[in-house]
Design a protein around this motif. Structure first.
Motif, mmCIF file in Angstrom:
data_model
loop_
_atom_site.group_PDB
_atom_site.id
_atom_site.type_symbol
_atom_site.label_atom_id
_atom_site.label_comp_id
_atom_site.label_asym_id
_atom_site.label_seq_id
_atom_site.Cartn_x
_atom_site.Cartn_y
_atom_site.Cartn_z
ATOM 1 N N UNK A 110 0.813 -1.222 0.000
ATOM 2 C CA UNK A 110 0.000 0.000 0.000
ATOM 3 C C UNK A 110 0.844 1.269 0.000
ATOM 4 N N UNK A 111 2.153 1.146 0.158
ATOM 5 C CA UNK A 111 3.059 2.301 0.057
ATOM 6 C C UNK A 111 3.699 2.244 -1.326
ATOM 7 N N UNK A 112 3.171 3.012 -2.251
ATOM 8 C CA UNK A 112 3.503 2.785 -3.651
ATOM 9 C C UNK A 112 4.048 4.027 -4.352
ATOM 10 N N UNK A 113 5.096 3.809 -5.147
ATOM 11 C CA UNK A 113 5.578 4.774 -6.122
ATOM 12 C C UNK A 113 5.294 4.200 -7.493
ATOM 13 N N UNK A 114 4.499 4.900 -8.316
ATOM 14 C CA UNK A 114 3.969 4.296 -9.544
ATOM 15 C C UNK A 114 4.099 5.239 -10.732
ATOM 16 N N UNK A 115 3.902 4.651 -11.928
ATOM 17 C CA UNK A 115 3.849 5.417 -13.175
ATOM 18 C C UNK A 115 2.500 5.178 -13.848
ATOM 19 N N UNK A 116 1.883 6.238 -14.337
ATOM 20 C CA UNK A 116 0.589 6.125 -15.000
ATOM 21 C C UNK A 116 0.791 5.567 -16.412
ATOM 22 N N UNK A 117 0.054 4.500 -16.733
ATOM 23 C CA UNK A 117 0.163 3.831 -18.026
ATOM 24 C C UNK A 117 -0.984 4.222 -18.954
ATOM 25 N N UNK A 118 -2.193 4.333 -18.382
ATOM 26 C CA UNK A 118 -3.377 4.637 -19.181
ATOM 27 C C UNK A 118 -4.420 5.265 -18.272
ATOM 28 N N UNK A 119 -5.202 6.190 -18.801
ATOM 29 C CA UNK A 119 -6.249 6.823 -17.998
ATOM 30 C C UNK A 119 -7.604 6.640 -18.669
ATOM 31 N N UNK A 120 -8.645 6.561 -17.850
ATOM 32 C CA UNK A 120 -9.991 6.415 -18.356
ATOM 33 C C UNK A 120 -10.617 7.756 -18.703
ATOM 34 N N UNK A 121 -11.800 7.698 -19.251
ATOM 35 C CA UNK A 121 -12.532 8.898 -19.641
ATOM 36 C C UNK A 121 -12.785 9.779 -18.411
ATOM 37 N N UNK A 122 -12.566 11.081 -18.595
ATOM 38 C CA UNK A 122 -12.866 12.034 -17.538
ATOM 39 C C UNK A 122 -11.744 12.304 -16.560
ATOM 40 N N UNK A 123 -10.636 11.584 -16.682
ATOM 41 C CA UNK A 123 -9.514 11.784 -15.758
ATOM 42 C C UNK A 123 -8.725 13.017 -16.164
ATOM 43 N N UNK A 124 -8.548 13.939 -15.242
ATOM 44 C CA UNK A 124 -7.847 15.187 -15.540
ATOM 45 C C UNK A 124 -6.678 15.467 -14.605
ATOM 46 N N UNK A 125 -6.633 14.788 -13.456
ATOM 47 C CA UNK A 125 -5.592 15.122 -12.473
ATOM 48 C C UNK A 125 -4.248 14.484 -12.780
ATOM 49 N N UNK A 126 -4.222 13.446 -13.637
ATOM 50 C CA UNK A 126 -2.961 12.812 -14.007
ATOM 51 C C UNK A 126 -2.970 12.494 -15.501
ATOM 52 N N UNK A 127 -1.769 12.328 -16.064
ATOM 53 C CA UNK A 127 -1.609 11.984 -17.477
ATOM 54 C C UNK A 127 -0.678 10.791 -17.607
ATOM 55 N N UNK A 128 -0.724 10.137 -18.754
ATOM 56 C CA UNK A 128 0.171 9.022 -19.020
ATOM 57 C C UNK A 128 1.620 9.487 -18.867
ATOM 58 N N UNK A 129 2.408 8.712 -18.145
ATOM 59 C CA UNK A 129 3.811 9.040 -17.908
ATOM 60 C C UNK A 129 4.072 9.709 -16.575
ATOM 61 N N UNK A 130 3.026 10.225 -15.911
ATOM 62 C CA UNK A 130 3.214 10.842 -14.592
ATOM 63 C C UNK A 130 3.676 9.797 -13.584
ATOM 64 N N UNK A 131 4.555 10.196 -12.677
ATOM 65 C CA UNK A 131 4.875 9.330 -11.553
ATOM 66 C C UNK A 131 4.180 9.904 -10.322
ATOM 67 N N UNK A 132 3.680 9.009 -9.488
ATOM 68 C CA UNK A 132 2.749 9.421 -8.435
ATOM 69 C C UNK A 132 2.941 8.613 -7.154
ATOM 70 N N UNK A 133 2.492 9.206 -6.058
ATOM 71 C CA UNK A 133 2.195 8.464 -4.835
ATOM 72 C C UNK A 133 0.744 8.022 -4.914
#
Length: 338
Positions: free
Chosen positions: A60-83
């Protein structure tokens, strides 16, 4: 995809599972890169974690990269790294309606109540992702840990100049110390392990420590001219420590339990009433905690690099995990790479 499953206490299994499909509206598909190991994972491995069933994918303690986003998602984009904020809340119960999403009545925490991030890919609600363009994956994996301490300090309403006593100099205790210091409090760390107290001095800048033993109360009395501490935190998850912590709280003070264990907490009611104590529990963290922590880390006010003492590839976790439970391993924060 590679997936590590905790089948039962003491037994991991590295296997392959099918990757998830494309994200639904409002969801994001993320690639897990770093996983922090915390007390919850250690307790689960020992078979002593409340609210837990097996088999379970931890993480549950995760450092991740966004691969794909669904319809309506605006807070992150593909390639973002996130908590990742791993607390999946319903949004409609009393606590959610009142901003306490951290203790939703039907809360599902990734890696605890539902399968978590010890796998290559996972779908999550995009609103649970907190991106940063400055932080590393290692730093992002520690944001959730920091959130526990940030929320506890906020919940206890710590004030500048107050003397704060923190029992437990493990990762959660360190986070409490960190945010109590940021608030401007005087922080005293207490632990049974002298090495952990030295680590707290070096990593968090704690100047005052107490080695827990027969003289703990008198040591605190000397350090506070008999006032004791108006804000005591117990981050041990140890029943003896938690039930003994009442005696260290000033008259009119607050005791906050950050750790938990499987069992009942008991205390002497006349003692509790005589001092008019306030007893608090603190659970998880809120979205604003994540936002504030990332800002503090980006500004350099919080440095978690010294906290990462052990690292391993996911393929090696099964062999290394038992050693991470041993005090002689001196683990503060272990990090898993996928």
């Amino acid at each position: 995809m590679k997936t590590l499953i905790l089948d039962e206490p003491g037994r991991f299994r590295l296997t392959t599972t099918d990757p998830p499909g494309s994200p639904a509206p409002g969801e994001a598909l993320i690639r897990v890169k770093r996983i922090g190991i915390c007390g919850t994972d250690l307790h689960a491995y020992r078979g002593k974690q409340p609210f837990f069933t097996y088999p379970r994918i931890l993480g549950h303690e995760l450092g991740v990269e966004v691969v794909e986003v669904g319809v309506g998602v605006q807070n992150v984009s593909v390639g973002d790294i996130c908590a990742v904020e791993p607390y999946l809340n319903c949004g409609s119960c009393f606590s959610c309606r009142n901003g306490k999403t951290n203790c939703c009545a039907s809360l599902q925490v990734l890696g605890v109540h539902t399968d978590g991030g010890m796998r290559e890919l996972i779908l999550v609600p995009a609103r649970k992702l907190h991106p940063s363009k400055k932080l590393t994956l290692e730093q992002l994996a520690l944001v959730e840990t920091l959130g526990i301490g940030a929320h506890a300090v906020q919940r206890a309403e710590v004030k500048p100049g107050e003397t704060v006593l923190v029992f437990g100099a493990g990762p959660i205790g360190l986070t409490v110390m960190t945010f109590a210091k940021i608030t401007g409090a005087r922080v005293i760390a207490a632990d049974v392990n002298a090495g952990r107290l030295e680590f707290a001095k070096a990593a968090v800048g704690i100047e005052e420590t107490i080695l827990v033993g027969d003289n703990t109360l008198s040591d605190l009395e000397k350090a506070t001219n008999g006032d004791l501490s108006p804000a005591v935190f117990d981050a041990t998850g140890n029943p003896q420590s938690m039930m003994g912590a009442f005696q260290f709280v000033s008259f009119g003070g607050r005791l906050t339990f950050v750790g938990l264990f499987q069992g009942d907490v008991t205390f002497n009611d006349p003692f509790f009433h005589r001092r008019e104590l306030t007893l608090l529990s603190s659970r998880n963290a809120t979205p604003s905690d994540f936002t504030n922590i990332i800002k503090l880390m980006e500004s350099g006010e919080i440095d978690t690099n010294p906290w990462i003492t052990h690292q391993a590839d996911i393929a090696d976790v099964e062999a290394k995990f038992p050693d991470w439970l041993l005090p002689e391993s001196k683990v503060i924060k272990a990090l898993v790479h996928i």
